[in-house]
Design a protein around this motif. Structure first.
Motif, PDB file in Angstrom:
ATOM      1  N   GLU A  95     -39.599   2.117  37.024  1.00 27.53           N
ATOM      2  CA  GLU A  95     -39.108   1.166  36.027  1.00 27.53           C
ATOM      3  C   GLU A  95     -37.909   0.376  36.554  1.00 27.53           C
ATOM      4  OE1 GLU A  95     -41.444   4.288  34.353  1.00 27.53           O
ATOM      5  OE2 GLU A  95     -39.521   4.522  35.361  1.00 27.53           O
ATOM      6  N   GLN A  96     -37.027   1.034  37.273  1.00 30.27           N
ATOM      7  CA  GLN A  96     -35.860   0.362  37.838  1.00 30.27           C
ATOM      8  C   GLN A  96     -36.268  -0.609  38.939  1.00 30.27           C
ATOM      9  OE1 GLN A  96     -33.753   3.980  38.724  1.00 30.27           O
ATOM     10  NE2 GLN A  96     -32.412   3.765  36.939  1.00 30.27           N
ATOM     11  N   VAL A  97     -37.186  -0.198  39.799  1.00 28.55           N
ATOM     12  CA  VAL A  97     -37.683  -1.097  40.846  1.00 28.55           C
ATOM     13  C   VAL A  97     -38.272  -2.346  40.192  1.00 28.55           C
ATOM     14  CG1 VAL A  97     -39.445  -1.366  42.639  1.00 28.55           C
ATOM     15  CG2 VAL A  97     -38.035   0.705  42.576  1.00 28.55           C
ATOM     16  N   HIS A  98     -39.096  -2.152  39.178  1.00 27.48           N
ATOM     17  CA  HIS A  98     -39.693  -3.281  38.457  1.00 27.48           C
ATOM     18  C   HIS A  98     -38.604  -4.186  37.885  1.00 27.48           C
ATOM     19  CE1 HIS A  98     -41.588  -5.345  35.046  1.00 27.48           C
ATOM     20  NE2 HIS A  98     -42.690  -5.334  35.785  1.00 27.48           N
ATOM     21  N   SER A  99     -37.580  -3.583  37.288  1.00 32.00           N
ATOM     22  CA  SER A  99     -36.513  -4.348  36.652  1.00 32.00           C
ATOM     23  C   SER A  99     -35.708  -5.171  37.657  1.00 32.00           C
ATOM     24  CB  SER A  99     -35.587  -3.415  35.872  1.00 32.00           C
ATOM     25  OG  SER A  99     -34.574  -4.143  35.219  1.00 32.00           O
ATOM     26  N   THR A 100     -35.575  -4.697  38.894  1.00 32.42           N
ATOM     27  CA  THR A 100     -34.824  -5.487  39.875  1.00 32.42           C
ATOM     28  C   THR A 100     -35.475  -6.839  40.094  1.00 32.42           C
ATOM     29  OG1 THR A 100     -35.949  -4.558  41.832  1.00 32.42           O
ATOM     30  CG2 THR A 100     -33.877  -3.488  41.126  1.00 32.42           C
ATOM     31  N   ALA A 101     -36.787  -6.900  39.938  1.00 32.65           N
ATOM     32  CA  ALA A 101     -37.513  -8.151  40.182  1.00 32.65           C
ATOM     33  C   ALA A 101     -37.850  -8.905  38.908  1.00 32.65           C
ATOM     34  CB  ALA A 101     -38.800  -7.867  40.957  1.00 32.65           C
ATOM     35  N   ALA A 102     -38.003  -8.192  37.799  1.00 34.05           N
ATOM     36  CA  ALA A 102     -38.513  -8.856  36.587  1.00 34.05           C
ATOM     37  C   ALA A 102     -37.756  -8.485  35.319  1.00 34.05           C
ATOM     38  CB  ALA A 102     -40.001  -8.508  36.419  1.00 34.05           C
ATOM     39  N   GLY A 103     -36.572  -7.913  35.467  1.00 36.84           N
ATOM     40  CA  GLY A 103     -35.838  -7.479  34.291  1.00 36.84           C
ATOM     41  C   GLY A 103     -34.432  -8.036  34.245  1.00 36.84           C
ATOM     42  N   THR A 104     -33.614  -7.370  33.432  1.00 36.70           N
ATOM     43  CA  THR A 104     -32.215  -7.777  33.286  1.00 36.70           C
ATOM     44  C   THR A 104     -31.320  -6.550  33.377  1.00 36.70           C
ATOM     45  OG1 THR A 104     -31.983  -7.471  30.900  1.00 36.70           O
ATOM     46  CG2 THR A 104     -32.969  -9.561  31.649  1.00 36.70           C
ATOM     47  N   ALA A 105     -30.026  -6.806  33.423  1.00 38.76           N
ATOM     48  CA  ALA A 105     -29.050  -5.719  33.446  1.00 38.76           C
ATOM     49  C   ALA A 105     -29.086  -4.913  32.155  1.00 38.76           C
ATOM     50  CB  ALA A 105     -27.649  -6.281  33.663  1.00 38.76           C
ATOM     51  N   GLU A 106     -29.640  -5.484  31.099  1.00 40.34           N
ATOM     52  CA  GLU A 106     -29.675  -4.798  29.807  1.00 40.34           C
ATOM     53  C   GLU A 106     -30.895  -3.905  29.627  1.00 40.34           C
ATOM     54  OE1 GLU A 106     -26.830  -4.841  28.306  1.00 40.34           O
ATOM     55  OE2 GLU A 106     -26.275  -6.238  29.896  1.00 40.34           O
ATOM     56  N   ASP A 107     -31.790  -3.877  30.600  1.00 40.28           N
ATOM     57  CA  ASP A 107     -32.959  -3.000  30.488  1.00 40.28           C
ATOM     58  C   ASP A 107     -32.506  -1.558  30.327  1.00 40.28           C
ATOM     59  OD1 ASP A 107     -34.515  -5.247  30.798  1.00 40.28           O
ATOM     60  OD2 ASP A 107     -35.154  -4.790  32.850  1.00 40.28           O
ATOM     61  N   ALA A 108     -33.221  -0.809  29.496  1.00 37.53           N
ATOM     62  CA  ALA A 108     -32.843   0.566  29.149  1.00 37.53           C
ATOM     63  C   ALA A 108     -32.845   1.515  30.345  1.00 37.53           C
ATOM     64  CB  ALA A 108     -33.785   1.103  28.072  1.00 37.53           C
ATOM     65  N   CYS A 109     -33.493   1.149  31.421  1.00 38.15           N
ATOM     66  CA  CYS A 109     -33.608   2.043  32.573  1.00 38.15           C
ATOM     67  C   CYS A 109     -32.313   2.173  33.375  1.00 38.15           C
ATOM     68  CB  CYS A 109     -34.729   1.579  33.498  1.00 38.15           C
ATOM     69  SG  CYS A 109     -34.498  -0.079  34.184  1.00 38.15           S
ATOM     70  N   TRP A 110     -31.349   1.274  33.151  1.00 34.08           N
ATOM     71  CA  TRP A 110     -30.151   1.233  33.992  1.00 34.08           C
ATOM     72  C   TRP A 110     -29.010   2.074  33.442  1.00 34.08           C
ATOM     73  CZ3 TRP A 110     -31.507  -0.108  38.452  1.00 34.08           C
ATOM     74  CH2 TRP A 110     -32.373  -1.163  38.696  1.00 34.08           C
ATOM     75  N   THR A 111     -28.236   2.664  34.357  1.00 34.61           N
ATOM     76  CA  THR A 111     -26.985   3.328  33.993  1.00 34.61           C
ATOM     77  C   THR A 111     -25.914   2.250  33.807  1.00 34.61           C
ATOM     78  OG1 THR A 111     -26.138   3.513  36.247  1.00 34.61           O
ATOM     79  CG2 THR A 111     -27.603   5.301  35.479  1.00 34.61           C
ATOM     80  N   PRO A 112     -24.791   2.586  33.203  1.00 35.08           N
ATOM     81  CA  PRO A 112     -23.715   1.593  33.087  1.00 35.08           C
ATOM     82  C   PRO A 112     -23.267   1.033  34.440  1.00 35.08           C
ATOM     83  CG  PRO A 112     -23.327   3.390  31.551  1.00 35.08           C
ATOM     84  CD  PRO A 112     -24.501   3.800  32.419  1.00 35.08           C
ATOM     85  N   GLU A 113     -23.165   1.881  35.455  1.00 34.31           N
ATOM     86  CA  GLU A 113     -22.778   1.385  36.786  1.00 34.31           C
ATOM     87  C   GLU A 113     -23.831   0.437  37.350  1.00 34.31           C
ATOM     88  OE1 GLU A 113     -22.855   3.600  40.827  1.00 34.31           O
ATOM     89  OE2 GLU A 113     -20.779   3.744  40.077  1.00 34.31           O
ATOM     90  N   ASP A 114     -25.105   0.811  37.216  1.00 31.71           N
ATOM     91  CA  ASP A 114     -26.186  -0.053  37.689  1.00 31.71           C
ATOM     92  C   ASP A 114     -26.123  -1.418  37.015  1.00 31.71           C
ATOM     93  OD1 ASP A 114     -27.259   2.077  39.226  1.00 31.71           O
ATOM     94  OD2 ASP A 114     -28.651   2.652  37.635  1.00 31.71           O
ATOM     95  N   ARG A 115     -25.830  -1.422  35.726  1.00 30.53           N
ATOM     96  CA  ARG A 115     -25.755  -2.685  34.975  1.00 30.53           C
ATOM     97  C   ARG A 115     -24.689  -3.616  35.555  1.00 30.53           C
ATOM     98  NH1 ARG A 115     -26.944   0.764  30.385  1.00 30.53           N
ATOM     99  NH2 ARG A 115     -28.976   0.096  29.601  1.00 30.53           N
ATOM    100  N   VAL A 116     -23.558  -3.040  35.937  1.00 34.22           N
ATOM    101  CA  VAL A 116     -22.493  -3.849  36.538  1.00 34.22           C
ATOM    102  C   VAL A 116     -22.973  -4.433  37.867  1.00 34.22           C
ATOM    103  CG1 VAL A 116     -20.161  -3.775  37.520  1.00 34.22           C
ATOM    104  CG2 VAL A 116     -20.634  -2.623  35.357  1.00 34.22           C
ATOM    105  N   LEU A 117     -23.682  -3.645  38.647  1.00 31.89           N
ATOM    106  CA  LEU A 117     -24.199  -4.141  39.932  1.00 31.89           C
ATOM    107  C   LEU A 117     -25.217  -5.263  39.729  1.00 31.89           C
ATOM    108  CD1 LEU A 117     -24.603  -0.761  41.849  1.00 31.89           C
ATOM    109  CD2 LEU A 117     -22.827  -2.522  42.199  1.00 31.89           C
TER     110      LEU A 117
END
Length: 180
Positions: A95-117
Motif C-alpha cells: 500500500e505504501q509503495v502504491h501511495s508513493t506513485a499514486a497517493g498523498t501524504a494523507e493516505d492512511a498507510c503512512w506514519t506521521p514521519e513518513d507523511r512529513v517526508l
C-alpha cells in the motif's frame, strides 16, 4: 520508444567497471549504469554523488524520499528499480509503495514521519523550496545534517529522473511498474 543514447558495451574502463561491479554485486549492469559508462568522467561523478551508503537516514526514510521523488518526476525506470531492490528491505508495504506513485501524504498507510517526508518531496517538486511550517516539522524529527541529506537525496534523484526520462532508457525487466 527507443533509447536516445546507446549504452557502452563491456569491457568498460577499469575504474568504472570496478564501481559498477561493486554496485551490481555480480549482476549485469542496469541500462543507466551501462549508458553512463560511455563517459568514465560522468560515470565516476554520478557514482560519487550517490547517497545509498549509511548516512544520517534510515533505509526506510531514504527509500520513501527516492520512491516519491522519482514517481513525481514520472521516472518509472528509477522508481521501479528502487521498488524492486529496496522496498521490502525498507519495510514498505504494498500500500505504501502504491501511495508513493499514486497517493498523498494523507493516505492512511503512512506514519506521521513518513507523511512529513512525502510532503517534503511534494514541496520540493512543486516549488523547489520548503515553507517555514514544514521546516519546523522537519526540525522536530531530523537533525540539521539529516535535513541536508534529505534535500541532497531528493535533488540527486530528480537528476537521475532527468537522465532516465531524457535518455528514454528502456525499463529494466526486473523493475516494478507504476500502478495503473
Amino acid at each position: 520508444m527507443p533509447t536516445r543514447v546507446a549504452p557502452a558495451v563491456p569491457p568498460f574502463e577499469p575504474e568504472v567497471a570496478t564501481i559498477i561491479d561493486r554496485t551490481m554485486k555480480g549482476q549485469p549492469p542496469l541500462h543507466l549504469f551501462a549508458t553512463l559508462a560511455r563517459d568514465s568522467r560522468l560515470a565516476k561523478k554520478f557514482f560519487a554523488g550517490g547517497l545509498l551508503d549509511k548516512g544520517n537516514l534510515t533505509i526506510r526514510q531514504r527509500e520513501v524520499v527516492i520512491h516519491r521523488t522519482t514517481a513525481l518526476c514520472r521516472s518509472e525506470y528509477e522508481w521501479g528499480v528502487h521498488v524492486t531492490a529496496f522496498a521490502q528491505h525498507a519495510g514498505l508495504t504494498p500500500e505504501q509503495v502504491h501511495s508513493t506513485a499514486a497517493g498523498t501524504a494523507e493516505d492512511a498507510c503512512w506514519t506521521p514521519e513518513d507523511r512529513v517526508l512525502i510532503r517534503l518531496c511534494d514541496a520540493l517538486h512543486e516549488t523547489c523550496d520548503i515553507d517555514d511550517g514544514l521546516w519546523q516539522e522537519l526540525q522536530e524529527r531530523f537533525n540539521e545534517n539529516a535535513i541536508m541529506e534529505l534535500l541532497m537525496l531528493a535533488g540527486f534523484y530528480r537528476t537521475v529522473s532527468y537522465l532516465t526520462n531524457g535518455l528514454r532508457l528502456p525499463l529494466e525487466s526486473i523493475g516494478a511498474r507504476f500502478p495503473v
